[in-house]
Design an enzyme around this catalytic site. Structure first.
Site, PDB file in Angstrom:
ATOM      1  N   LYS A   1       0.845  -1.200   0.000  1.00 60.85           N
ATOM      2  CA  LYS A   1       0.000   0.000   0.000  1.00 60.85           C
ATOM      3  C   LYS A   1       0.887   1.259   0.000  1.00 60.85           C
ATOM      4  O   LYS A   1       2.100   1.169   0.149  1.00 60.85           O
ATOM      5  CB  LYS A   1      -0.944  -0.036   1.199  1.00 60.85           C
ATOM      6  CG  LYS A   1      -1.776  -1.329   1.283  1.00 60.85           C
ATOM      7  CD  LYS A   1      -2.778  -1.499   0.142  1.00 60.85           C
ATOM      8  CE  LYS A   1      -3.167  -2.902  -0.187  1.00 60.85           C
ATOM      9  NZ  LYS A   1      -4.092  -3.665   0.543  1.00 60.85           N
TER      10      LYS A   1
HETATM   11  C1  LIG Z   1      -4.865  -4.946   0.843  1.00 65.02           C
HETATM   12  C2  LIG Z   1      -6.350  -5.031   0.930  1.00 65.02           C
HETATM   13  C3  LIG Z   1      -7.010  -5.632   2.020  1.00 65.02           C
HETATM   14  C4  LIG Z   1      -6.300  -6.361   3.096  1.00 65.02           C
HETATM   15  O1  LIG Z   1      -5.333  -5.625   3.747  1.00 65.02           O
HETATM   16  P1  LIG Z   1      -4.380  -6.345   4.814  1.00 65.02           P
HETATM   17  O2  LIG Z   1      -3.815  -5.183   5.569  1.00 65.02           O
HETATM   18  O3  LIG Z   1      -3.369  -7.098   4.036  1.00 65.02           O
HETATM   19  O4  LIG Z   1      -5.222  -7.214   5.676  1.00 65.02           O
HETATM   20  C5  LIG Z   1      -8.390  -5.591   2.057  1.00 65.02           C
HETATM   21  N1  LIG Z   1      -9.106  -5.027   1.084  1.00 65.02           N
HETATM   22  C6  LIG Z   1      -8.518  -4.460   0.010  1.00 65.02           C
HETATM   23  C7  LIG Z   1      -9.366  -3.815  -1.034  1.00 65.02           C
HETATM   24  C8  LIG Z   1      -7.120  -4.463  -0.110  1.00 65.02           C
HETATM   25  O5  LIG Z   1      -6.545  -3.906  -1.181  1.00 65.02           O
END
Ligand SMILES: *Cc1c(COP(=O)(O)O)cnc(C)c1O
Length: 387
Positions: free
Chosen positions: A181
């Site tokens: 992210k």
């Molecule tokens: C990355 C992501 C998640 C999960 O995030 P984590 O921190 O890895 O649990 C959930 N929803 C979306 C849309 C994502 O891109």
């Protein structure tokens, strides 16, 4: 090899982690957790942010807070990450998967009303690639019916809807600080509680079902088990790392936006030639440069493109596969076909985009894309059969 993602190190991460180690407190909800939460509260006017170990955890907290149980229906896009669905499936909810817009992977807000029943408890807009869903439309449908809105803002840090920060619009919102992210801590997340009705209970679930938070603020003279809960807090080491990233957010965003804008300008010619679609940002949404993707004319073209780039030392990757078509869910799925979600599952490809991507590396990606689409054999289906 140009990777799809390379975690960006802002600089002060190690110093902050050393400070946490020197402080003698490494478990959760310490100084760096407070600093991160204050940072996001201040920057985005979030009333109550709580750091979590992941966005997955934040979504699971949201499902608990909304009181989801067997028989409740949750409306969510099929084109999303499994955690969006798992959080509610774990509580026994019936999942109502819906289609993407024809022109964007986000859910098609115009189709929500027809899916609402007396059992609908929650709508989960997922802001794909950090691009806002049509939140006014969604909130107008949800509010009068007492339906809760949980934003999956995993990809949406620093993005806005009509100028308002994503994550501030639903009853609850879940962010991710996974390494892929915009800012990250390896693994990490945040639940934002906008609806004050959930604020007190959120803290209790977060503290393993105890009123420890109130105890440390001196509001109660002993703490104990008062509700269900789990271990949702990250350690101070995670929070210390994240604080360095949060403080560098403007610098990271500037780098990511420059890369996003260059892709968008340089790849315009491919779209104009009719070979591929570029991201089509809804007019109500800002760009947070979370992701740069292309939509190929068909799945075969996408696979050839990924292979072509790989042979050039470039890792481009596809993304979600429609959850209603998944091995786990397809035997249970009773809804209609979701052609737009399936099209993005088959045809979307994500290009390398991270704050440390160099101009030269990005140039190589763009050149390779031009070569692929101009080439006689590697191009879109149909052309390779031409004499
Ligand atoms: C990355 C992501 C998640 C999960 O995030 P984590 O921190 O890895 O649990 C959930 N929803 C979306 C849309 C994502 O891109």
């Amino acid at each position: 090899m140009i990777p799809f993602n390379r975690p960006y190190i802002a600089g002060p991460e190690l110093a902050h982690m050393a400070a946490a180690m020197a402080s003698g407190k490494l478990s959760g909800n310490g100084e760096f957790t407070q600093k991160c939460q204050a940072y996001f509260a201040d920057r985005y006017r979030f009333p109550k942010p709580l750091l979590t170990t992941s966005c997955t955890d934040a979504l699971e907290m949201a499902a608990l807070l909304c009181g989801i149980g067997p028989g409740d229906e949750v409306i969510l896009p099929s084109f999303t990450f499994v955690s969006t669905a798992n959080a509610f499936a774990l509580r026994g909810a019936d999942l109502v998967f819906m289609d993407s817009r024809a022109d964007h992977p986000n859910l098609d807000a115009e189709q929500i009303e027809g899916l609402i029943t007396p059992r609908t408890k929650v709508i989960v807009p997922v802001h794909y690639a950090g691009a806002a869903c049509d939140m006014d439309r969604i909130l107008d449908l949800a509010r009068p019916r007492g339906i809760r809105v949980v934003e999956d803002a995993a990809q949406a840090i620093d993005a806005t809807y009509k100028g308002r920060p994503l994550g501030s619009l639903g009853d609850l919102a879940a962010f991710s600080f996974h390494e892929t992210k915009n800012i990250g801590a390896g693994e990490g997340g945040m639940l934002v509680i906008n609806n004050p009705a959930y604020a007190a209970r959120a803290e209790i679930l977060w503290e393993k079902g105890t009123n420890r938070g109130a105890f440390f603020r001196g509001e109660v003279d002993k703490y104990g088990w008062v509700d269900v809960g789990s271990s949702f807090l990250p350690s101070e080491l995670t929070a210390a790392f994240l604080f360095a990233q949060a403080q560098a957010l403007d610098e990271i965003q500037a780098k990511r936006l420059a890369i996003w804008n260059r892709y968008h300008a340089d790849l315009q010619e491919l779209e104009q030639a009719g070979w591929v679609e570029r991201p089509n940002l809804p007019s109500h949404a800002s760009c947070n440069a979370h992701m740069y993707y292309l939509v190929c004319p068909d799945g075969g073209c996408r696979q050839r493109l990924i292979g072509f780039l790989k042979a050039r030392g470039i890792l481009a990757v596809f993304h979600y596969q429609s959850l209603h078509q998944s091995p786990f869910y397809s035997p249970k799925y009773r809804g209609p076909a979701l052609p737009n979600a399936d099209r993005f599952s088959d045809c979307l490809v994500r290009l390398p985009l991270f704050a440390g991507l160099t101009e030269a590396e990005q140039g190589r990606v763009i050149d390779a894309l031009r070569d692929f689409f101009a080439g006689p054999t590697a191009g879109p289906s149909g052309r390779e059969a031409a004499p």
